[in-house]
Motif scaffolding. Sequence first.
Motif, PDB file in Angstrom:
ATOM      1  N   TRP A 176      -8.954 126.328 -28.001  1.00 34.79           N
ATOM      2  CA  TRP A 176      -9.586 125.070 -28.374  1.00 34.79           C
ATOM      3  C   TRP A 176      -9.461 124.961 -29.894  1.00 34.79           C
ATOM      4  CZ3 TRP A 176     -11.585 121.635 -24.882  1.00 34.79           C
ATOM      5  CH2 TRP A 176     -12.426 120.620 -25.359  1.00 34.79           C
ATOM      6  N   HIS A 177      -8.621 124.038 -30.376  1.00 34.61           N
ATOM      7  CA  HIS A 177      -8.275 124.031 -31.805  1.00 34.61           C
ATOM      8  C   HIS A 177      -9.275 123.307 -32.696  1.00 34.61           C
ATOM      9  CE1 HIS A 177      -4.044 125.569 -31.525  1.00 34.61           C
ATOM     10  NE2 HIS A 177      -4.309 125.329 -30.261  1.00 34.61           N
ATOM     11  N   ILE A 178     -10.300 122.729 -32.106  1.00 33.57           N
ATOM     12  CA  ILE A 178     -11.268 121.984 -32.927  1.00 33.57           C
ATOM     13  C   ILE A 178     -12.652 122.627 -32.736  1.00 33.57           C
ATOM     14  CG2 ILE A 178      -9.861 119.879 -32.794  1.00 33.57           C
ATOM     15  CD1 ILE A 178     -11.813 118.744 -30.743  1.00 33.57           C
ATOM     16  N   PRO A 179     -13.652 122.197 -33.474  1.00 31.76           N
ATOM     17  CA  PRO A 179     -14.966 122.835 -33.286  1.00 31.76           C
ATOM     18  C   PRO A 179     -15.538 122.538 -31.896  1.00 31.76           C
ATOM     19  CG  PRO A 179     -14.872 121.569 -35.355  1.00 31.76           C
ATOM     20  CD  PRO A 179     -13.655 121.205 -34.583  1.00 31.76           C
TER      21      PRO A 179
ATOM     22  N   ASP B 292      -6.122 123.085 -26.465  1.00 29.86           N
ATOM     23  CA  ASP B 292      -6.916 122.012 -27.059  1.00 29.86           C
ATOM     24  C   ASP B 292      -7.676 121.079 -26.137  1.00 29.86           C
ATOM     25  OD1 ASP B 292      -7.926 121.387 -29.461  1.00 29.86           O
ATOM     26  OD2 ASP B 292      -6.113 120.565 -30.313  1.00 29.86           O
ATOM     27  N   TYR B 293      -8.350 120.117 -26.810  1.00 21.73           N
ATOM     28  CA  TYR B 293      -9.359 119.281 -26.158  1.00 21.73           C
ATOM     29  C   TYR B 293      -8.768 118.194 -25.273  1.00 21.73           C
ATOM     30  CZ  TYR B 293      -8.075 116.039 -29.853  1.00 21.73           C
ATOM     31  OH  TYR B 293      -7.361 115.199 -30.667  1.00 21.73           O
ATOM     32  N   GLN B 294      -7.483 117.928 -25.394  1.00 16.67           N
ATOM     33  CA  GLN B 294      -6.900 116.895 -24.523  1.00 16.67           C
ATOM     34  C   GLN B 294      -6.783 117.408 -23.092  1.00 16.67           C
ATOM     35  OE1 GLN B 294      -5.287 118.148 -27.205  1.00 16.67           O
ATOM     36  NE2 GLN B 294      -4.932 116.521 -28.699  1.00 16.67           N
ATOM     37  N   LEU B 295      -6.841 118.736 -22.913  1.00 19.93           N
ATOM     38  CA  LEU B 295      -6.555 119.306 -21.587  1.00 19.93           C
ATOM     39  C   LEU B 295      -7.691 120.190 -21.072  1.00 19.93           C
ATOM     40  CD1 LEU B 295      -2.779 120.093 -22.249  1.00 19.93           C
ATOM     41  CD2 LEU B 295      -3.723 118.211 -20.921  1.00 19.93           C
TER      42      LEU B 295
ATOM     43  N   LEU C  61     -14.093 112.736 -27.135  1.00 18.29           N
ATOM     44  CA  LEU C  61     -14.191 114.177 -27.420  1.00 18.29           C
ATOM     45  C   LEU C  61     -14.015 114.517 -28.904  1.00 18.29           C
ATOM     46  CD1 LEU C  61     -12.401 116.149 -24.568  1.00 18.29           C
ATOM     47  CD2 LEU C  61     -14.757 116.348 -25.360  1.00 18.29           C
ATOM     48  N   TRP C  62     -13.020 113.887 -29.525  1.00 18.31           N
ATOM     49  CA  TRP C  62     -12.765 114.216 -30.948  1.00 18.31           C
ATOM     50  C   TRP C  62     -13.991 113.953 -31.814  1.00 18.31           C
ATOM     51  CZ3 TRP C  62      -8.995 116.622 -33.802  1.00 18.31           C
ATOM     52  CH2 TRP C  62      -9.035 116.428 -35.186  1.00 18.31           C
ATOM     53  N   PRO C  63     -14.553 112.718 -31.794  1.00 18.65           N
ATOM     54  CA  PRO C  63     -15.748 112.523 -32.634  1.00 18.65           C
ATOM     55  C   PRO C  63     -16.928 113.384 -32.193  1.00 18.65           C
ATOM     56  CG  PRO C  63     -15.253 110.520 -31.364  1.00 18.65           C
ATOM     57  CD  PRO C  63     -14.105 111.463 -31.169  1.00 18.65           C
TER      58      PRO C  63
ATOM     59  N   ASN D 268      -0.885 118.700 -25.278  1.00 15.09           N
ATOM     60  CA  ASN D 268      -0.609 117.272 -25.237  1.00 15.09           C
ATOM     61  C   ASN D 268       0.556 116.948 -26.163  1.00 15.09           C
ATOM     62  OD1 ASN D 268      -1.170 114.390 -24.893  1.00 15.09           O
ATOM     63  ND2 ASN D 268      -1.709 114.533 -27.046  1.00 15.09           N
ATOM     64  N   ARG D 269       0.469 117.343 -27.409  1.00 10.78           N
ATOM     65  CA  ARG D 269       1.496 117.004 -28.404  1.00 10.78           C
ATOM     66  C   ARG D 269       2.703 117.911 -28.234  1.00 10.78           C
ATOM     67  NH1 ARG D 269       2.338 112.566 -30.367  1.00 10.78           N
ATOM     68  NH2 ARG D 269       0.201 112.262 -31.050  1.00 10.78           N
ATOM     69  N   GLU D 270       3.898 117.339 -28.311  1.00  5.74           N
ATOM     70  CA  GLU D 270       5.111 118.149 -28.202  1.00  5.74           C
ATOM     71  C   GLU D 270       5.557 118.611 -29.592  1.00  5.74           C
ATOM     72  OE1 GLU D 270       8.367 115.790 -26.703  1.00  5.74           O
ATOM     73  OE2 GLU D 270       7.792 114.048 -27.868  1.00  5.74           O
TER      74      GLU D 270
ATOM     75  N   SER E 279      -1.809 108.670 -38.358  1.00  2.00           N
ATOM     76  CA  SER E 279      -2.327 109.333 -37.173  1.00  2.00           C
ATOM     77  C   SER E 279      -3.198 108.377 -36.359  1.00  2.00           C
ATOM     78  CB  SER E 279      -3.162 110.543 -37.628  1.00  2.00           C
ATOM     79  OG  SER E 279      -3.612 111.290 -36.531  1.00  2.00           O
ATOM     80  N   ARG E 280      -3.027 108.371 -35.036  1.00  2.00           N
ATOM     81  CA  ARG E 280      -3.893 107.634 -34.092  1.00  2.00           C
ATOM     82  C   ARG E 280      -4.183 106.208 -34.581  1.00  2.00           C
ATOM     83  NH1 ARG E 280      -7.636 113.058 -33.789  1.00  2.00           N
ATOM     84  NH2 ARG E 280      -5.868 114.399 -33.338  1.00  2.00           N
ATOM     85  N   THR E 281      -3.134 105.542 -34.998  1.00  2.00           N
ATOM     86  CA  THR E 281      -3.280 104.262 -35.706  1.00  2.00           C
ATOM     87  C   THR E 281      -3.794 103.127 -34.821  1.00  2.00           C
ATOM     88  OG1 THR E 281      -0.950 104.009 -35.304  1.00  2.00           O
ATOM     89  CG2 THR E 281      -1.572 104.702 -37.507  1.00  2.00           C
TER      90      THR E 281
HETATM   91  O1  F6P Z   1      -5.529 120.339 -34.104  1.00  2.00           O
HETATM   92  C1  F6P Z   1      -6.103 119.234 -33.547  1.00  2.00           C
HETATM   93  C2  F6P Z   1      -5.056 118.240 -33.087  1.00  2.00           C
HETATM   94  O2  F6P Z   1      -5.638 117.196 -32.421  1.00  2.00           O
HETATM   95  C3  F6P Z   1      -4.017 118.807 -32.189  1.00  2.00           C
HETATM   96  O3  F6P Z   1      -4.384 118.882 -30.851  1.00  2.00           O
HETATM   97  C4  F6P Z   1      -2.936 117.844 -32.438  1.00  2.00           C
HETATM   98  O4  F6P Z   1      -1.686 118.314 -32.117  1.00  2.00           O
HETATM   99  C5  F6P Z   1      -3.066 117.532 -33.931  1.00  2.00           C
HETATM  100  O5  F6P Z   1      -4.406 117.665 -34.197  1.00  2.00           O
HETATM  101  C6  F6P Z   1      -2.515 116.181 -34.305  1.00  2.00           C
HETATM  102  O6  F6P Z   1      -3.142 115.154 -33.586  1.00  2.00           O
HETATM  103  P1  F6P Z   1      -2.362 114.202 -32.589  1.00  2.00           P
HETATM  104  O7  F6P Z   1      -1.689 115.069 -31.577  1.00  2.00           O
HETATM  105  O8  F6P Z   1      -3.397 113.315 -32.010  1.00  2.00           O
HETATM  106  O9  F6P Z   1      -1.348 113.491 -33.415  1.00  2.00           O
END
Ligand code: F6P
Length: 552
Positions: free
Chosen positions: A224-227, A201-204, A154-156, A27-29, A374-376
């Motif tokens: 999968w980068h999170i638990p 990761d969890y976005q995809l 998903l994150w929480p 998801n994140r570039e 982040s995610r403001t």
């Molecule tokens: O490592 C978890 C994660 O959500 C990644 O997928 C992401 O790139 C990073 O943290 C930062 O979060 P976000 O992409 O929501 O800014």
Amino acid sequence: MSQWTATRIADHIHFFLRGTRLILVSNREPYIHRWDRQALLEPVSKEPAASDTGRWNFDWVLQVASRVSQLLRSGEGIRWTHAAGGLTSALDPVMQACHGTWVAWGSGNADRETVDAKDRVQVPPNNPQYTLRRVWLSEPQVRGFYYGFANSALWPLCHLHLERTLFKPLHWRHYQEVNEHFAETVAQECQDQPATVWVQDYQLALCPQYLRRRLPDLSIMHFWHIPWPPWELYRVCPWRRELLEGLLGNDLLGFHLEQYCQNFLHCAERVLGASVDLKAGVVEYEGRETWVRPFPISIDYDWWAGLAHQRRVTRRLTQLRTKAELAFPIIGLGVDRLDYTKGIVSRFQAIERFLEKYPDYQGRFCFMQIAVPSRTQIDDYRQVKEQVEMLVEHINSRFGTDTCKPIHYRYEHLEPPELVVYYRIADFAMVSSLHDGMNLVAKEFVASQVERKGVLICSEFAGASEELDNALLINPYDVESVADTLKQAIEMSPEERTQRMTRLQEHISEHNIFKWLAEIFTELERIQGERPVAAPASLESRPSSAAALQRP
Ligand code: F6P
């Protein structure tokens, strides 16, 4: 020092790929382009915009208009930055070594201006090594997919914060739609050629299944980068089946820890009734196998260490030490995205308790907190920001003076050359996550310790703690004992500091990002070697799962 270097891994992966392409999807570039407002207005800023009588100065307006249009045409007013977060900082060196294609959401406000007709741009912008293919999302998609399902459900859920989960059908529909969109873009990039696709990761979570439908023989893996939560919690998700089915489109699925693999395998068994071999780490579902393995992610150790050793870093360090706000004998450091999972509130509560319990340290101690925005747009993130900032004010007014504050708080993203200066200046760094897949800040801090004098304090609930047993481990929920650990870190003898740090450095320099990568690709190769060459076999035509699923 690790046997795994950028060059060696590039050779290893090229051999593995045998002329086919590596396509990484997240998801994140890794690189974001943004308009630089300062650059747009600078050349005209000295002119008054309006006369004394309040009338517009038309010369000024014309100058601004022509400057803006010139900059828009030339792209001169565009700046690029690295994205915040462990995922992109860990994978960028990998892609630089392998020269593949990275498919990701184009989230910067000048991203469209920097791509070619096929939405591609070569990166890093100052030294192109690979292709970034940008995917465009609409505003409602960003709200529903990114802020909605990915980060409010998903994150929480994966971080065990059930009370924060928000399950909305509209968010879910956007999540499905965006995953389809990513799958379609990746299929285009494959151009019907054999490729290895690596989803992140969890976005995809649904992307592997959608891709598999389009290109059944594609080699697909996912990290999968999170638990991954235990089944008892995971089961609350209304789309628990769909998410698992999405991920079972992969040939290989990686998590940081064995515990997360086990949690996932239990979920597949209980929710889908899939045939699961917990010991071998494999799921068989609808005629396909997905191997599930732990691979603890790491950093490009040599790159961080090299940066920390640079002369300009040492010069900046000397300057900073003379600054009033950092002129304390003891400096602690926290670097986190401002996220409720990072335990920043409990960290500050422990600092307050420490100053209260050990008053001799008042006036001699300063904690530098770098909180990355982040995610403001999500309420939970705004609330935690307010809470953190109120606590900073409270502690500073309780223990500080006008000129000397125990907490120095910066709410911004710092690029590695500046960050590394803080890693070096700190006597200790504190990672106090309440639950965290890995936490790469802990590893970056270790790699940047030129003098080996810093102490790492690390939460037991961060994946990194499993490897870093020479850190001081804490339970962030136990404020009293964290306050005592702070004292222990500060009072640790120079010999013990060096000894612990040397061991930590030995471990991380050996287990670097390239070793992580080598292990993943070696595993994928093993799986492919075992897989029958023909199209996916049906359940009946395969050997019984127990026999087929033995680890080599
Ligand atoms: O490592 C978890 C994660 O959500 C990644 O997928 C992401 O790139 C990073 O943290 C930062 O979060 P976000 O992409 O929501 O800014």
